[in-house]
Write a protein that holds these residues in place. Sequence first.
Motif, PDB file in Angstrom:
ATOM      1  N   PHE A 101     -85.526 -31.983  30.881  1.00 22.40           N
ATOM      2  CA  PHE A 101     -84.701 -33.109  31.330  1.00 22.40           C
ATOM      3  C   PHE A 101     -85.462 -33.954  32.343  1.00 22.40           C
ATOM      4  O   PHE A 101     -85.479 -35.181  32.273  1.00 22.40           O
ATOM      5  N   LYS A 102     -86.124 -33.265  33.283  1.00 20.77           N
ATOM      6  CA  LYS A 102     -86.900 -33.983  34.310  1.00 20.77           C
ATOM      7  C   LYS A 102     -88.114 -34.682  33.700  1.00 20.77           C
ATOM      8  O   LYS A 102     -88.448 -35.804  34.052  1.00 20.77           O
ATOM      9  N   GLU A 103     -88.751 -33.983  32.770  1.00 18.20           N
ATOM     10  CA  GLU A 103     -89.936 -34.525  32.118  1.00 18.20           C
ATOM     11  C   GLU A 103     -89.599 -35.817  31.368  1.00 18.20           C
ATOM     12  O   GLU A 103     -90.314 -36.808  31.447  1.00 18.20           O
ATOM     13  N   ALA A 104     -88.447 -35.786  30.677  1.00 20.84           N
ATOM     14  CA  ALA A 104     -88.026 -36.967  29.916  1.00 20.84           C
ATOM     15  C   ALA A 104     -87.736 -38.129  30.861  1.00 20.84           C
ATOM     16  O   ALA A 104     -88.089 -39.271  30.581  1.00 20.84           O
ATOM     17  N   ALA A 105     -87.122 -37.807  32.014  1.00 24.10           N
ATOM     18  CA  ALA A 105     -86.802 -38.869  32.981  1.00 24.10           C
ATOM     19  C   ALA A 105     -88.080 -39.493  33.517  1.00 24.10           C
ATOM     20  O   ALA A 105     -88.180 -40.704  33.701  1.00 24.10           O
ATOM     21  N   GLU A 106     -89.078 -38.653  33.747  1.00 17.72           N
ATOM     22  CA  GLU A 106     -90.341 -39.166  34.255  1.00 17.72           C
ATOM     23  C   GLU A 106     -90.992 -40.082  33.217  1.00 17.72           C
ATOM     24  O   GLU A 106     -91.437 -41.185  33.524  1.00 17.72           O
ATOM     25  N   ALA A 107     -91.011 -39.602  31.969  1.00 13.23           N
ATOM     26  CA  ALA A 107     -91.609 -40.397  30.893  1.00 13.23           C
ATOM     27  C   ALA A 107     -90.887 -41.740  30.773  1.00 13.23           C
ATOM     28  O   ALA A 107     -91.516 -42.791  30.684  1.00 13.23           O
ATOM     29  N   TYR A 108     -89.556 -41.678  30.841  1.00 13.33           N
ATOM     30  CA  TYR A 108     -88.777 -42.915  30.693  1.00 13.33           C
ATOM     31  C   TYR A 108     -89.031 -43.866  31.859  1.00 13.33           C
ATOM     32  O   TYR A 108     -89.147 -45.076  31.676  1.00 13.33           O
ATOM     33  N   SER A 109     -89.133 -43.309  33.074  1.00 11.85           N
ATOM     34  CA  SER A 109     -89.318 -44.175  34.246  1.00 11.85           C
ATOM     35  C   SER A 109     -90.619 -44.967  34.138  1.00 11.85           C
ATOM     36  O   SER A 109     -90.735 -46.066  34.660  1.00 11.85           O
ATOM     37  N   ILE A 110     -91.603 -44.413  33.449  1.00 13.82           N
ATOM     38  CA  ILE A 110     -92.873 -45.124  33.301  1.00 13.82           C
ATOM     39  C   ILE A 110     -92.804 -46.095  32.115  1.00 13.82           C
ATOM     40  O   ILE A 110     -93.146 -47.264  32.224  1.00 13.82           O
ATOM     41  N   LEU A 111     -92.316 -45.598  30.967  1.00 13.14           N
ATOM     42  CA  LEU A 111     -92.385 -46.404  29.753  1.00 13.14           C
ATOM     43  C   LEU A 111     -91.381 -47.557  29.736  1.00 13.14           C
ATOM     44  O   LEU A 111     -91.550 -48.524  29.006  1.00 13.14           O
ATOM     45  N   LYS A 112     -90.337 -47.476  30.544  1.00 13.53           N
ATOM     46  CA  LYS A 112     -89.359 -48.569  30.533  1.00 13.53           C
ATOM     47  C   LYS A 112     -89.872 -49.765  31.342  1.00 13.53           C
ATOM     48  O   LYS A 112     -89.346 -50.857  31.246  1.00 13.53           O
ATOM     49  N   ASP A 113     -90.887 -49.534  32.152  1.00 10.34           N
ATOM     50  CA  ASP A 113     -91.408 -50.590  33.011  1.00 10.34           C
ATOM     51  C   ASP A 113     -92.697 -51.124  32.379  1.00 10.34           C
ATOM     52  O   ASP A 113     -93.663 -50.382  32.207  1.00 10.34           O
ATOM     53  N   ASP A 114     -92.707 -52.399  32.018  1.00  9.45           N
ATOM     54  CA  ASP A 114     -93.850 -52.952  31.280  1.00  9.45           C
ATOM     55  C   ASP A 114     -95.179 -52.752  32.002  1.00  9.45           C
ATOM     56  O   ASP A 114     -96.174 -52.392  31.392  1.00  9.45           O
ATOM     57  N   ASN A 115     -95.167 -52.969  33.338  1.00 13.77           N
ATOM     58  CA  ASN A 115     -96.414 -52.831  34.103  1.00 13.77           C
ATOM     59  C   ASN A 115     -96.907 -51.402  34.108  1.00 13.77           C
ATOM     60  O   ASN A 115     -98.080 -51.117  33.893  1.00 13.77           O
ATOM     61  N   LYS A 116     -95.956 -50.466  34.385  1.00  9.43           N
ATOM     62  CA  LYS A 116     -96.339 -49.055  34.446  1.00  9.43           C
ATOM     63  C   LYS A 116     -96.778 -48.561  33.065  1.00  9.43           C
ATOM     64  O   LYS A 116     -97.700 -47.775  32.945  1.00  9.43           O
ATOM     65  N   VAL A 142     -82.908 -37.628  24.122  1.00  8.20           N
ATOM     66  CA  VAL A 142     -83.539 -36.438  24.720  1.00  8.20           C
ATOM     67  C   VAL A 142     -82.746 -35.982  25.950  1.00  8.20           C
ATOM     68  O   VAL A 142     -82.507 -34.791  26.158  1.00  8.20           O
ATOM     69  N   ALA A 143     -82.317 -36.973  26.769  1.00  9.73           N
ATOM     70  CA  ALA A 143     -81.594 -36.629  27.997  1.00  9.73           C
ATOM     71  C   ALA A 143     -80.268 -35.934  27.680  1.00  9.73           C
ATOM     72  O   ALA A 143     -79.866 -34.995  28.361  1.00  9.73           O
ATOM     73  N   MET A 144     -79.601 -36.397  26.619  1.00  7.01           N
ATOM     74  CA  MET A 144     -78.325 -35.780  26.243  1.00  7.01           C
ATOM     75  C   MET A 144     -78.552 -34.350  25.737  1.00  7.01           C
ATOM     76  O   MET A 144     -77.784 -33.456  26.008  1.00  7.01           O
ATOM     77  N   LYS A 145     -79.657 -34.170  25.029  1.00  4.29           N
ATOM     78  CA  LYS A 145     -79.958 -32.848  24.485  1.00  4.29           C
ATOM     79  C   LYS A 145     -80.179 -31.838  25.615  1.00  4.29           C
ATOM     80  O   LYS A 145     -79.694 -30.705  25.545  1.00  4.29           O
ATOM     81  N   TYR A 146     -80.909 -32.266  26.652  1.00  5.63           N
ATOM     82  CA  TYR A 146     -81.240 -31.331  27.729  1.00  5.63           C
ATOM     83  C   TYR A 146     -80.361 -31.510  28.960  1.00  5.63           C
ATOM     84  O   TYR A 146     -80.685 -31.037  30.033  1.00  5.63           O
ATOM     85  N   HIS A 147     -79.287 -32.272  28.806  1.00  8.01           N
ATOM     86  CA  HIS A 147     -78.422 -32.556  29.952  1.00  8.01           C
ATOM     87  C   HIS A 147     -77.990 -31.246  30.628  1.00  8.01           C
ATOM     88  O   HIS A 147     -77.570 -30.292  29.957  1.00  8.01           O
ATOM     89  N   PRO A 148     -78.110 -31.173  31.971  1.00  2.29           N
ATOM     90  CA  PRO A 148     -77.794 -29.925  32.670  1.00  2.29           C
ATOM     91  C   PRO A 148     -76.351 -29.451  32.452  1.00  2.29           C
ATOM     92  O   PRO A 148     -76.078 -28.248  32.536  1.00  2.29           O
ATOM     93  N   ASP A 149     -75.458 -30.363  32.159  1.00  3.81           N
ATOM     94  CA  ASP A 149     -74.079 -29.918  31.929  1.00  3.81           C
ATOM     95  C   ASP A 149     -73.921 -29.248  30.560  1.00  3.81           C
ATOM     96  O   ASP A 149     -72.983 -28.501  30.335  1.00  3.81           O
ATOM     97  N   LYS A 150     -74.844 -29.561  29.660  1.00  6.34           N
ATOM     98  CA  LYS A 150     -74.797 -28.928  28.337  1.00  6.34           C
ATOM     99  C   LYS A 150     -75.595 -27.632  28.338  1.00  6.34           C
ATOM    100  O   LYS A 150     -75.472 -26.820  27.445  1.00  6.34           O
ATOM    101  N   ASN A 151     -76.516 -27.515  29.311  1.00  4.31           N
ATOM    102  CA  ASN A 151     -77.408 -26.359  29.357  1.00  4.31           C
ATOM    103  C   ASN A 151     -77.380 -25.693  30.734  1.00  4.31           C
ATOM    104  O   ASN A 151     -78.391 -25.655  31.433  1.00  4.31           O
ATOM    105  N   PRO A 152     -76.220 -25.227  31.157  1.00  2.00           N
ATOM    106  CA  PRO A 152     -76.160 -24.701  32.521  1.00  2.00           C
ATOM    107  C   PRO A 152     -77.091 -23.496  32.696  1.00  2.00           C
ATOM    108  O   PRO A 152     -77.238 -22.691  31.774  1.00  2.00           O
ATOM    109  N   GLU A 153     -77.726 -23.437  33.843  1.00  2.00           N
ATOM    110  CA  GLU A 153     -78.597 -22.301  34.217  1.00  2.00           C
ATOM    111  C   GLU A 153     -79.802 -22.161  33.287  1.00  2.00           C
ATOM    112  O   GLU A 153     -80.421 -21.114  33.242  1.00  2.00           O
ATOM    113  N   ASP A 154     -80.121 -23.179  32.538  1.00  2.00           N
ATOM    114  CA  ASP A 154     -81.256 -23.093  31.623  1.00  2.00           C
ATOM    115  C   ASP A 154     -82.436 -23.838  32.242  1.00  2.00           C
ATOM    116  O   ASP A 154     -82.484 -25.058  32.270  1.00  2.00           O
ATOM    117  N   GLU A 155     -83.389 -23.062  32.749  1.00  2.00           N
ATOM    118  CA  GLU A 155     -84.497 -23.673  33.479  1.00  2.00           C
ATOM    119  C   GLU A 155     -85.373 -24.541  32.597  1.00  2.00           C
ATOM    120  O   GLU A 155     -85.851 -25.582  33.010  1.00  2.00           O
TER     121      GLU A 155
END
Length: 367
Positions: free
Chosen positions: A45-60, A26-39
């Motif tokens: 991209f940010k949403e995926a990072a947030e999801a990953y930051s929670i799901l990669k941590d067993d406690n979270k 997902v991160a590669m698909k929405y990577h800002p360098d691949k999608n310049p100026e695409d809000e």
Amino acid sequence: MRDYYEILGVDKNASSNEIKKAYRKVAMKYHPDKNPEDEQAEKNFKEAAEAYSILKDDNKRARYNQFGHSGFENASGFGGGGFTDINDIFSTFGDIFSGGGFGDIFGRRTQGRQYHQKGSDLKISIGLTLEEIQKGTTKTVKIKRLEACGDCNGSGARPGTKPTTCPTCHGNGEVRQVQQSFLGQVINVQPCYQCKGSGEIISNPCRSCRGDGRVKKTSTIEIEIPQGVSTGNYMTKQNEGNHGPKGSIPGNLIVYFDEKTHQLFTRDGNNILLETWIQYPQAVFGETIEIPTLAGKVKLKIPAGIKSGQVLRLKGKGIPELNSHRQGDLLVKVQILTPSKLSGKVKDLLKSLKQELPVEPKFEKFS
Ligand SMILES: [Zn+2]
Ligand SMILES: [Zn+2]
């Protein structure tokens, strides 16, 4: 807010490896360098990072499975996964991006971002009593910080004038130089010397802030503190730090907590410890006494025949565990008081009592 599993397109039972792979995709698909100026891409991209930051941590992940998004509300400093700055995503999950064809680009972006000025973070410390920690509280604090200049609305340009695009870097904030070396062509990227990375030139600076766009102010802000924090815990208030120069992004306010020593209670994790001294006859016959707690007085039943040093537990009268529904207990150590100032009558009573009690001491292993 969408479901984290849905964002990454994985099953609820996905393994941590599957989650990592899915995030990378997902991160590669929405990577800002691949999608310049695409809000929208940046948002995804940010949403995926947030999801990953929670799901990669067993406690979270466990907390998310149980409570959903509400498990992370109001708790940016305590493990919430929101990202406002794309740069934070690269620095947090750099390993995800390296070796995926984005290595060089990643390096460039990190550097490039530093040229854009940003307000600095501020740190404050708030002292809290155990009562406040138990209940949770809202504190009003005054902070001195750099805020947007009112005369120029933070732009730094004199009212009635506008900053112009820097002619050297054309607004990019950076200049590239192509150099030949024995390794081949080397592209050297540096912050623009003319605009110092801002991309704009202010020819008529605002008089109040001398073109910086900021002035020193004292502001009052309210900080809501959850139940159960400890010394060393902190929370991050996004964008409440120093404002950035010339209207650029503000820094964060980092609020540290400091627990004040209580004159009566001692904290042990989420439990609260208290010692109480009772008279010998109370210990013999048992009695219900009134004891203080962090939330007012309660009754404590002392069982007949209690031994000196025995600990009684009052369930749920301690400190709530941070971000949880569990609650600590109040542990009361009951001690038997030896009277020192005796009236004649008490002396006589004790003397006759002594005659009735066995005189041989009892021995036990030290504990
Ligand atoms: Zn100004
Ligand atoms: Zn420039």
